[in-house]
Design an enzyme around this catalytic site. Sequence first.
Site, PDB file in Angstrom:
ATOM      1  N   HIS A   1      -5.774  -1.618  -2.322  1.00 30.38           N
ATOM      2  CA  HIS A   1      -6.566  -0.733  -1.465  1.00 30.38           C
ATOM      3  C   HIS A   1      -8.074  -0.966  -1.564  1.00 30.38           C
ATOM      4  O   HIS A   1      -8.845  -0.294  -0.871  1.00 30.38           O
ATOM      5  CB  HIS A   1      -6.218   0.730  -1.769  1.00 30.38           C
ATOM      6  CG  HIS A   1      -6.294   1.617  -0.566  1.00 30.38           C
ATOM      7  ND1 HIS A   1      -5.798   2.901  -0.547  1.00 30.38           N
ATOM      8  CD2 HIS A   1      -6.828   1.432   0.676  1.00 30.38           C
ATOM      9  CE1 HIS A   1      -6.019   3.443   0.645  1.00 30.38           C
ATOM     10  NE2 HIS A   1      -6.635   2.572   1.397  1.00 30.38           N
TER      11      HIS A   1
ATOM     12  N   ASP B   1      -2.976   8.925   1.238  1.00 27.94           N
ATOM     13  CA  ASP B   1      -2.789   8.318  -0.084  1.00 27.94           C
ATOM     14  C   ASP B   1      -2.131   9.321  -1.027  1.00 27.94           C
ATOM     15  O   ASP B   1      -2.371  10.528  -0.916  1.00 27.94           O
ATOM     16  CB  ASP B   1      -4.186   7.950  -0.628  1.00 27.94           C
ATOM     17  CG  ASP B   1      -4.175   6.777  -1.588  1.00 27.94           C
ATOM     18  OD1 ASP B   1      -3.379   6.813  -2.548  1.00 27.94           O
ATOM     19  OD2 ASP B   1      -4.969   5.843  -1.388  1.00 27.94           O
TER      20      ASP B   1
ATOM     21  N   HIS C   1      -2.911   9.149  -4.072  1.00 32.42           N
ATOM     22  CA  HIS C   1      -3.976   9.247  -5.087  1.00 32.42           C
ATOM     23  C   HIS C   1      -5.312   9.534  -4.409  1.00 32.42           C
ATOM     24  O   HIS C   1      -5.400   9.526  -3.189  1.00 32.42           O
ATOM     25  CB  HIS C   1      -4.051   7.935  -5.876  1.00 32.42           C
ATOM     26  CG  HIS C   1      -2.714   7.496  -6.408  1.00 32.42           C
ATOM     27  ND1 HIS C   1      -1.919   6.582  -5.739  1.00 32.42           N
ATOM     28  CD2 HIS C   1      -2.021   7.881  -7.491  1.00 32.42           C
ATOM     29  CE1 HIS C   1      -0.782   6.416  -6.411  1.00 32.42           C
ATOM     30  NE2 HIS C   1      -0.810   7.193  -7.479  1.00 32.42           N
TER      31      HIS C   1
ATOM     32  N   ASP D   1      -8.226   7.752  -5.239  1.00 29.64           N
ATOM     33  CA  ASP D   1      -8.993   6.499  -5.179  1.00 29.64           C
ATOM     34  C   ASP D   1     -10.496   6.737  -5.307  1.00 29.64           C
ATOM     35  O   ASP D   1     -11.308   6.053  -4.681  1.00 29.64           O
ATOM     36  CB  ASP D   1      -8.705   5.742  -3.861  1.00 29.64           C
ATOM     37  CG  ASP D   1      -7.289   5.171  -3.823  1.00 29.64           C
ATOM     38  OD1 ASP D   1      -6.508   5.448  -4.743  1.00 29.64           O
ATOM     39  OD2 ASP D   1      -6.982   4.440  -2.862  1.00 29.64           O
TER      40      ASP D   1
ATOM     41  N   HIS E   1      -8.719  -0.660  -7.753  1.00 32.85           N
ATOM     42  CA  HIS E   1      -8.017  -0.083  -6.593  1.00 32.85           C
ATOM     43  C   HIS E   1      -7.970   1.451  -6.670  1.00 32.85           C
ATOM     44  O   HIS E   1      -7.593   2.098  -5.704  1.00 32.85           O
ATOM     45  CB  HIS E   1      -6.607  -0.691  -6.397  1.00 32.85           C
ATOM     46  CG  HIS E   1      -5.562  -0.182  -7.338  1.00 32.85           C
ATOM     47  ND1 HIS E   1      -4.219  -0.214  -7.031  1.00 32.85           N
ATOM     48  CD2 HIS E   1      -5.665   0.368  -8.569  1.00 32.85           C
ATOM     49  CE1 HIS E   1      -3.538   0.299  -8.056  1.00 32.85           C
ATOM     50  NE2 HIS E   1      -4.391   0.648  -8.984  1.00 32.85           N
TER      51      HIS E   1
ATOM     52  N   ASP F   1      -2.479   4.207   2.600  1.00 33.01           N
ATOM     53  CA  ASP F   1      -1.946   3.628   1.379  1.00 33.01           C
ATOM     54  C   ASP F   1      -0.445   3.876   1.435  1.00 33.01           C
ATOM     55  O   ASP F   1      -0.004   5.029   1.568  1.00 33.01           O
ATOM     56  CB  ASP F   1      -2.568   4.294   0.146  1.00 33.01           C
ATOM     57  CG  ASP F   1      -2.197   3.586  -1.149  1.00 33.01           C
ATOM     58  OD1 ASP F   1      -1.022   3.201  -1.309  1.00 33.01           O
ATOM     59  OD2 ASP F   1      -3.083   3.433  -2.016  1.00 33.01           O
TER      60      ASP F   1
ATOM     61  N   ASP G   1       1.684   4.024  -0.712  1.00 32.89           N
ATOM     62  CA  ASP G   1       2.230   4.924  -1.741  1.00 32.89           C
ATOM     63  C   ASP G   1       2.160   6.407  -1.357  1.00 32.89           C
ATOM     64  O   ASP G   1       2.681   7.271  -2.050  1.00 32.89           O
ATOM     65  CB  ASP G   1       1.635   4.645  -3.128  1.00 32.89           C
ATOM     66  CG  ASP G   1       0.161   4.993  -3.266  1.00 32.89           C
ATOM     67  OD1 ASP G   1      -0.340   5.876  -2.545  1.00 32.89           O
ATOM     68  OD2 ASP G   1      -0.503   4.369  -4.129  1.00 32.89           O
TER      69      ASP G   1
ATOM     70  N   GLU H   1      -1.557  -1.716  -0.009  1.00 31.23           N
ATOM     71  CA  GLU H   1      -0.762  -1.505  -1.232  1.00 31.23           C
ATOM     72  C   GLU H   1       0.735  -1.790  -1.106  1.00 31.23           C
ATOM     73  O   GLU H   1       1.533  -1.299  -1.911  1.00 31.23           O
ATOM     74  CB  GLU H   1      -0.991  -0.090  -1.809  1.00 31.23           C
ATOM     75  CG  GLU H   1      -2.412   0.162  -2.328  1.00 31.23           C
ATOM     76  CD  GLU H   1      -2.683  -0.411  -3.733  1.00 31.23           C
ATOM     77  OE1 GLU H   1      -1.739  -0.679  -4.490  1.00 31.23           O
ATOM     78  OE2 GLU H   1      -3.882  -0.612  -4.043  1.00 31.23           O
TER      79      GLU H   1
END
Length: 305
Positions: free
Chosen positions: A98, A124, A126, A128, A141, A228, A230, A273
């Site tokens: 990412h 995402d 997360h 980031d 990332h 992302d 994920d 990702e």
Amino acid sequence: MEFRLMHTDKLYLISFASGVAGVDSHTGDGPLSIQHSPFLLEAEKRGVSFNWDTIIKPTTSLSEHIDESIKKSCEMLAKRVSELTHQRQAYTVVGGDHTCAIGTWSGVYDALHARGEIGLIWIDAHMDSHTPETSETGHIHGMPLACLLGHGYSSLTSILHHAPKLKPQHVYLIGVRSFERGEAELLKQLNVRVCFMDEVKERGFATVFKEAVEHVSAGTIGYGLTIDIDSIDPLEAPGVDVPEPDGIHAKDLSRGLLEIASDQRLIATEIAEFDPSKDIEHMTEKMIVSFLEIIARGQRLKIRE
Ligand SMILES: [Mn+2]
């Protein structure tokens, strides 16, 4: 002044074939595996045209710091993104880890900052939003959003311009369900809107996504979208390095993409990702191709409107 795409009969795909900033370098194989996907061929048979553009690969030397190496890749990406934006072409950046976001949105900034501010929806699991000071792992990332907001390695906050590329009030995060204190504090201090996964479940993806589009369109000349992989539930998209259970349903995101793919305000998109080595029965690969098809078809609608 608003920004409008012009040439939209083809969706350019820019490959960021780098996984050096993540936990597993196989994310660098993501773009190539999409490019050779049989699902992509099927989409093309249905009349969608993709134009594979530049492939950006990291050039690492042992003597070099990792942020310097990422800076080089991101600069190359930013330059190409800026060119395509100037030409008003439709494109999607395909990662890679990412950190591509640092390059992509720095490139959009380069092309458009004279016209006004850019909004960004960041989907995402997360945040980031680490800086070298708050990160426990040091993985870059986990830092791209902080970099774009002007925090972190000076090598990465100064891609093409020594300036923050995004204003906090023009960013909207969706799907967060795993984060560390330092990055959460940074986003809170900057007053960035974070829609955690709990809120997504409570209010429904469609509702929060619509809110996100309004949020990033307010006071901007247009907005971008970075996904992302994920963020998606790992049961539906297992091909990632940092899976977090209980994610967004792929179908919900598909519907969201359908809503905005032909939105005149949408400037650019990015999908990051994907780790093909972790994929199960090509589930993630197929999902990414379906996202690209929606984006490509939307771009075509745009020109007919
Ligand atoms: Mn991310």
